[in-house]
Design an enzyme around this catalytic site. Structure first.
Site, PDB file in Angstrom:
ATOM      1  N   LYS A  29       0.752  -1.196   0.169  1.00 55.92           N
ATOM      2  CA  LYS A  29      -0.034  -0.004   0.041  1.00 55.92           C
ATOM      3  C   LYS A  29       0.816   1.134  -0.002  1.00 55.92           C
ATOM      4  O   LYS A  29       0.646   2.308  -0.780  1.00 55.92           O
ATOM      5  CB  LYS A  29      -0.947   0.060   1.268  1.00 55.92           C
ATOM      6  N   ARG A  98      -3.107   3.484   8.564  1.00 57.94           N
ATOM      7  CA  ARG A  98      -3.633   2.196   7.654  1.00 57.94           C
ATOM      8  C   ARG A  98      -2.382   1.118   7.637  1.00 57.94           C
ATOM      9  O   ARG A  98      -1.000   1.472   8.015  1.00 57.94           O
ATOM     10  CB  ARG A  98      -3.718   2.649   5.996  1.00 57.94           C
ATOM     11  N   GLY A 107      -7.079 -10.347   7.902  1.00 61.70           N
ATOM     12  CA  GLY A 107      -6.864 -10.857   9.146  1.00 61.70           C
ATOM     13  C   GLY A 107      -6.003  -9.824  10.149  1.00 61.70           C
ATOM     14  O   GLY A 107      -5.858 -10.005  11.129  1.00 61.70           O
ATOM     15  N   HIS A 459      -7.931 -43.732  -4.438  1.00 57.95           N
ATOM     16  CA  HIS A 459      -8.168 -44.112  -5.552  1.00 57.95           C
ATOM     17  C   HIS A 459      -9.322 -43.376  -6.185  1.00 57.95           C
ATOM     18  O   HIS A 459      -9.164 -42.827  -7.354  1.00 57.95           O
ATOM     19  CB  HIS A 459      -8.886 -45.536  -5.519  1.00 57.95           C
ATOM     20  N   SER A 773      10.938 -44.506 -17.117  1.00 52.30           N
ATOM     21  CA  SER A 773       9.911 -43.510 -16.497  1.00 52.30           C
ATOM     22  C   SER A 773       9.582 -43.748 -14.999  1.00 52.30           C
ATOM     23  O   SER A 773       9.380 -44.815 -14.842  1.00 52.30           O
ATOM     24  CB  SER A 773       8.744 -43.723 -17.413  1.00 52.30           C
ATOM     25  N   CYS A 840       5.716 -40.230 -14.972  1.00 47.75           N
ATOM     26  CA  CYS A 840       4.490 -40.762 -15.230  1.00 47.75           C
ATOM     27  C   CYS A 840       3.487 -40.958 -14.007  1.00 47.75           C
ATOM     28  O   CYS A 840       2.635 -41.836 -14.006  1.00 47.75           O
ATOM     29  CB  CYS A 840       4.374 -41.928 -16.216  1.00 47.75           C
ATOM     30  N   TYR A 860      10.327 -35.578 -20.481  1.00 50.31           N
ATOM     31  CA  TYR A 860       9.013 -35.427 -20.390  1.00 50.31           C
ATOM     32  C   TYR A 860       8.281 -35.656 -19.078  1.00 50.31           C
ATOM     33  O   TYR A 860       8.654 -36.444 -18.261  1.00 50.31           O
ATOM     34  CB  TYR A 860       8.280 -36.101 -21.554  1.00 50.31           C
TER      35      TYR A 860
HETATM   36  P1  ADP Z   1      -7.773  -1.950   3.561  1.00 51.89           P
HETATM   37  O1  ADP Z   1      -6.417  -2.452   3.680  1.00 51.89           O
HETATM   38  O2  ADP Z   1      -8.420  -2.658   4.464  1.00 51.89           O
HETATM   39  O3  ADP Z   1      -8.203  -1.667   2.161  1.00 51.89           O
HETATM   40  P2  ADP Z   1      -7.315   0.817   3.512  1.00 51.89           P
HETATM   41  O4  ADP Z   1      -6.137   1.246   4.396  1.00 51.89           O
HETATM   42  O5  ADP Z   1      -7.132   0.716   2.072  1.00 51.89           O
HETATM   43  O6  ADP Z   1      -7.748  -0.326   4.302  1.00 51.89           O
HETATM   44  O7  ADP Z   1      -8.348   1.696   3.818  1.00 51.89           O
HETATM   45  C1  ADP Z   1      -9.809   1.527   3.502  1.00 51.89           C
HETATM   46  C2  ADP Z   1     -10.434   2.700   2.890  1.00 51.89           C
HETATM   47  O8  ADP Z   1     -10.301   3.850   3.604  1.00 51.89           O
HETATM   48  C3  ADP Z   1      -9.939   3.349   1.761  1.00 51.89           C
HETATM   49  O9  ADP Z   1     -10.166   2.510   0.797  1.00 51.89           O
HETATM   50  C4  ADP Z   1     -10.400   4.537   1.665  1.00 51.89           C
HETATM   51  O10 ADP Z   1     -11.531   4.719   1.093  1.00 51.89           O
HETATM   52  C5  ADP Z   1     -10.386   4.953   3.152  1.00 51.89           C
HETATM   53  N1  ADP Z   1      -9.476   5.688   3.404  1.00 51.89           N
HETATM   54  C6  ADP Z   1      -8.352   5.284   3.922  1.00 51.89           C
HETATM   55  N2  ADP Z   1      -7.359   6.312   4.300  1.00 51.89           N
HETATM   56  C7  ADP Z   1      -8.025   7.591   3.866  1.00 51.89           C
HETATM   57  C8  ADP Z   1      -7.754   8.872   3.786  1.00 51.89           C
HETATM   58  N3  ADP Z   1      -6.432   9.316   4.296  1.00 51.89           N
HETATM   59  N4  ADP Z   1      -8.787   9.802   3.373  1.00 51.89           N
HETATM   60  C9  ADP Z   1     -10.030   9.222   3.000  1.00 51.89           C
HETATM   61  N5  ADP Z   1     -10.127   7.855   3.033  1.00 51.89           N
HETATM   62  C10 ADP Z   1      -9.128   7.002   3.445  1.00 51.89           C
HETATM   63 MG    MG Z   2      -7.462  -0.764   0.717  1.00 55.42          MG
END
Ligand code: ADP
Ligand code: MG
Ligand code: MG
Length: 894
Positions: A29, A98, A107, A459, A773, A840, A860
């Site tokens: 990301k 994020r 997860g 089987h 084979s 095989c 092969y």
């Molecule tokens: P995920 O990994 O679950 O996708 P993200 O970090 O991508 O989580 O965040 C999910 C959503 O949150 C993004 O798709 C966006 O719509 C919103 N988001 C995240 N950061 C911002 C931000 N700085 N401003 C506006 N929306 C945000």
């Molecule tokens: Mg996202």
């Protein structure tokens, strides 16, 4: 002085402290955001805390001391850039926190939006944005997300508040200011009740807790489980992105969206995705309000649509792959928030790869590397169609062979054969505890198989994959009452003839008749992609094919010959079995002659058809392999037959003879018993009949103008002496056949290597053979001392506990079996540099195993016709040695 390690990297507004080459540090990301800002694409500015901080945390139990200062400076910069200030009540800067690793990983911790907002800064946000609604809505979101994710407040309690508020106050899905105030009041009360403390209304504290929570989430149980399941290293760590908020919830000309540069199910070139007005991030996937298609922006905000399509196309060009993107619009101004390579269905993966070659975006080699060979079965097998019905899931077993089957229940192979005799009968599903070689005829007529016992290599599973049919094994919850012709799953009862639907790709079993979506066998893009493999593959792919019908399929799939024709499968046909039984019941060589003479023209006829079909490609025919008792009825069946027959002296005599013979042939361990080449040595007249049938067939088709060089393969060789004895015999029969026919033809004699002794002594065996084979199924059984048909219980236990990394019958065990193969190949080539070497076993169709075999320099691999395309693609990828990107479809996942 040692300069301390750097942890923080800024992006946005013309700044980029890092670049795409630092992906491991930035996470996917983060790398995407940095790259977008380098391409001058509008992204809200922010900074990334590298994975090195996460490493530090798990090594020392604390965040690096210098990190606090770096974050502070970056927040200062971010505030200046945005003309706002973090933790300032009058003019607050809001950020999102994020998570993100180099692998996409559900997860882990969810993203938190609107961090930095507090009760005291709500008014500041109102004057900044001009909207009370926006400020209140953002704050209630912060409390909901932050409390659930960071403070571990039960999400249900928080959701319950909002559900009630929406139920009582919403109009058109929106809340009034008063309703929002009420929501905030109640949410704060839930937090206080649950944690004993007030919601943290201090920005610095929120930020610090959120960052720490993201990093800790790397090692939470869900994340660790996911990594173990997907073979992802625990050492990668997560990065944390802190980014200035842009407000999708600022009104009708704002909103949030997700999309793909091409359709992820079909691969069609069109921007595909959804947009939800006046909303923030997670709203779009929550399903609370219904989003509109991105295309509808063309009408509502054409300028935004234009800009968005130009940007995402630029991203696709830059990354040279389909992108999955996330964006937000704030008062008609567009911001990109994420871009990455899109997950896509197998069909879309093939189509986009081929299209991108036509668009000069990628090379043919790259296109080949972008499709997961294992996913091809998704295109070539029928699938259950869930769009038109709401099926009842009965239970789930082991997904043993992909595709789907819908049909009526039959509880034995004989029952399938009987039911299949009805004109216009419905498809049939064979359900039993397990299957054996004798069931082959019912299996050939059934649409799919379901067994209560067994695993991915029992089987039924092996036969199903060979036939390209759907199969589910190990459905432990099923109780079969054969006598009553019913099966029970919990309190459900199904009868013979009832409809049942199997999803062999997931192991799910449904009651009733679901619709089937036909396979896309003529998929043009796949054809094109496979055509390209011809120029690249260094390894031939042959087919395991027993019948002319198999051979036709093998050719269509692009096989370069037949690597294994199991002659015994020809013996099970109903009109032949009596002769085979007569041959087995014969007490002397002379008595055996008559039934063998009956069988010879039948076998010869089959071989002729195979040679014609495959001309001029090679066909390897294996001599009789299974223990003879497999051709006889069981004692119970013999008794039942006697009861049904008229009791004459002759019948009784026949019965006595049969049961004596069955008893004589019964072995405690047939896998290691009187079978394979041992049969040819003790009953040379069987070998003679088979070799005659092969060579006469070859001579006949060559006279018709076809081309073939028959390859005669001897199974289960353990020693050079066996091979020497058999080679002499085979050559002798050949000279007789040639003398009789008045012409001789070239033929090859080879061995299977499926016993550890043969592998170790391969250099001595090599002097008597033209090819070898590896029968990797038996070699695996014999090397592990593990019966493929009886081991599923503890094998599954081993796999669950990581004692075995993978099922050795599915993916070759490199360390053990692989090493034996290596030793054998060295021995074979040392004695006979010209020798042709193949594989095989089931492994010949497994991409990971194919990769390994290619490193050994074999000629092969041979696999079932249904897996040939997969194997061809895998073989072509080897020369590039890079892996595919596409995975199973997971549409709209953020
Ligand atoms: P995920 O990994 O679950 O996708 P993200 O970090 O991508 O989580 O965040 C999910 C959503 O949150 C993004 O798709 C966006 O719509 C919103 N988001 C995240 N950061 C911002 C931000 N700085 N401003 C506006 N929306 C945000
Ligand atoms: Mg996202
Ligand atoms: Mg074998």
């Amino acid at each position: 002085m040692v300069r301390s390690e750097r942890y923080v990297y800024r992006f946005g507004n013309g700044v980029a402290d890092a670049d795409d080459s630092m992906r491991a540090l930035l996470g996917n990301k983060g790398a995407g955001l940095v790259q977008m800002s380098r391409l001058s694409i509008p992204v809200p500015p922010g900074f990334i805390i590298g994975t090195n901080a996460c490493h530090h945390y798990f090594k020392h139990g604390t965040l690096p001391p210098s990190l606090t200062k770096e974050i502070k400076a970056a927040m200062q910069w971010l505030g200046e850039t945005m003309g706002r200030e973090f933790n300032n009540a009058q003019n607050p800067l809001l950020v999102s926190v994020r998570s993100g690793s180099v692998v996409s990983m559900p997860g882990m911790m969810d993203t938190i939006l609107n961090v930095g907002l507090s009760q005291s800064s709500i008014d500041g946000l109102v004057s900044q944005s001009g909207s009370t609604q926006l400020a209140l809505d953002s704050y209630r979101r912060l409390i909901q997300m932050f409390s659930a994710v960071v403070l571990d407040v039960p999400k249900g309690d928080l959701d319950q508040v909002m559900t009630a508020i929406y139920a009582n106050h919403s109009s058109g899905g929106l809340l009034s200011d008063d309703a929002l105030r009420e929501a905030i009041h109640q949410l704060r009360a839930v937090v206080l009740r649950s944690t004993g403390e007030e919601f943290p209304d201090n920005g610095d504290q929120q930020l610090q807790l959120a960052i720490q929570a993201v990093i800790e989430s790397w090692s939470n149980e869900r994340a660790r489980f996911y990594r173990r399941l997907n073979g992802i290293s625990d050492d990668l760590g997560t990065a944390v992105t802190v980014q200035a908020m842009v407000m999708g919830n600022a009104g009708a000309e704002s909103g949030t969206g997700v999309g793909f540069t091409r359709n992820p199910s079909t691969g069609e070139k069109e921007i595909f995705g959804e947009f939800l007005a006046n909303a923030q991030g997670e709203d779009i996937v929550s399903g609370a309000r219904t989003p509109v298609s991105i295309a509808s922006l063309k009408r509502s905000m054409p300028d935004v649509y234009e800009e968005l399509s130009a940007i995402v196309m630029q991203l696709e060009q830059h990354y040279r792959d389909v992108q999955d993107f996330e964006f937000t619009v704030e008062n008609r101004k567009l911001f990109l928030l994420q871009t990455r390579s899109a997950k896509r269905s197998a069909i879309a993966a093939v189509r986009t790869a081929v299209d991108m070659v036509a668009e000069n975006l990628i090379t043919k080699d790259e296109a080949i590397s972008r499709v997961n060979p294992a996913s091809i079965s998704e295109i070539l097998a029928p699938q259950l169609d869930f769009t038109t019905s709401y099926p009842t899931l009965l239970t789930t077993g082991i997904a043993a062979s992909p595709g789907a089957a819908v049909g009526r229940i039959a509880f034995s192979s004989a029952e399938v054969v009987r039911m299949a005799k009805q004109p216009d009968h419905d498809p049939l599903i064979l359900i039993s505890h397990e299957t054996t070689a004798e069931d082959i005829h019912g299996m050939a007529l059934a649409a799919g198989f379901l067994t209560a016992h067994g695993g991915a290599t029992s089987h039924a599973a092996v036969v199903a994959r060979g036939m390209g049919k759907c199969c589910i094994t190990g459905a432990k919850e099923i109780v079969i009452d054969k006598a009553a012709s019913v099966l029970r799953i919990g309190d459900q009862t199904l009868h013979k003839g009832d409809w049942i639907s199997l999803d062999g790709s997931t192991g799910r079993i449904f009651s009733g008749q679901l619709l089937l979506r036909a396979p896309d066998e003529k998929n043009e893009a796949l054809q094109t992609l496979l055509d390209w493999t011809k120029d690249i593959a260094t390894l031939d792919v042959r087919a395991n094919a027993d019948t002319p019908l198999d051979a036709v399929q093998a050719r269509i799939a692009g096989a370069r010959g037949i690597g294994l024709c199991r002659t015994e499968h020809m013996f099970f046909a109903p009109e032949r079995l009596p002769h085979v039984r007569a041959m087995i019941l014969a007490s002397s060589t002379e008595d055996r002659q008559a039934p063998l003479e009956q069988l010879l023209p039948m076998q010869q006829h089959d071989f002729e058809a195979l040679f014609r079909e495959m001309s001029p490609l090679p066909v390897t025919i294996r001599l009789l392999d299974p223990p003879l008792h497999e051709f006889l009825p069981s004692l119970d069946e013999a008794r039942a037959d006697l009861e049904n027959a008229a009791i004459t002296n002759r019948e009784v005599r026949k019965f006595k003879q049969l049961t004596e013979r069955i008893q004589a042939l019964t072995e405690i361990n047939p896998m290691m018993g009187h079978r394979g080449c041992r049969l040819s040595i003790t009953y040379p007249e069987i070998l003679e009949m088979q070799v005659k049938a092969i060579l006469q067939a070859a001579i006949n088709v060559i006279r018709e103008g076809y081309k073939t060089v028959p390859e005669i393969m001897v199974p289960l060789i353990a020693s050079a002496e066996e091979m020497s004895w058999l080679r002499k015999r085979i050559d002798h029969v050949a000279s007789e056949v040639f003398a009789h026919a008045g012409m001789s033809i070239p033929y090859l004699v080879g061995t299977m290597i499926e016993l550890p002794r043969a592998a170790i002594c391969a250099h001595t065996i090599a002097q008597y053979v033209d090819f070898a084979s590896f029968g990797t199924n038996d070699l695996t059984q014999m090397t592990f001392g593990l019966s493929r048909d009886d081991s599923s219980v503890f094998l599954n236990h081993y796999l669950e506990h990581g004692i075995l990394p993978s099922d050795p019958f599915v993916t070759l065990d490199r360390e053990g079996v692989g090493n034996l193969i290596r030793i054998a190949i060295n021995g074979l080539r040392e004695t006979n540099p010209e020798i042709k070497i193949g594989i095989c076993g089931e492994h010949g169709g497994d991409p990971a195993s194919i990769h390994f075999f290619s490193t050994l320099g074999i000629d092969y691999v041979s696999c079932s016709p249904a897996r040939i395309r997969t194997a061809r693609l895998a073989a072509a990828q080897i020369s590039r040695n890079d892996s595919h990107i596409s995975e199973m479809p997971s549409l709209m996942a953020t």
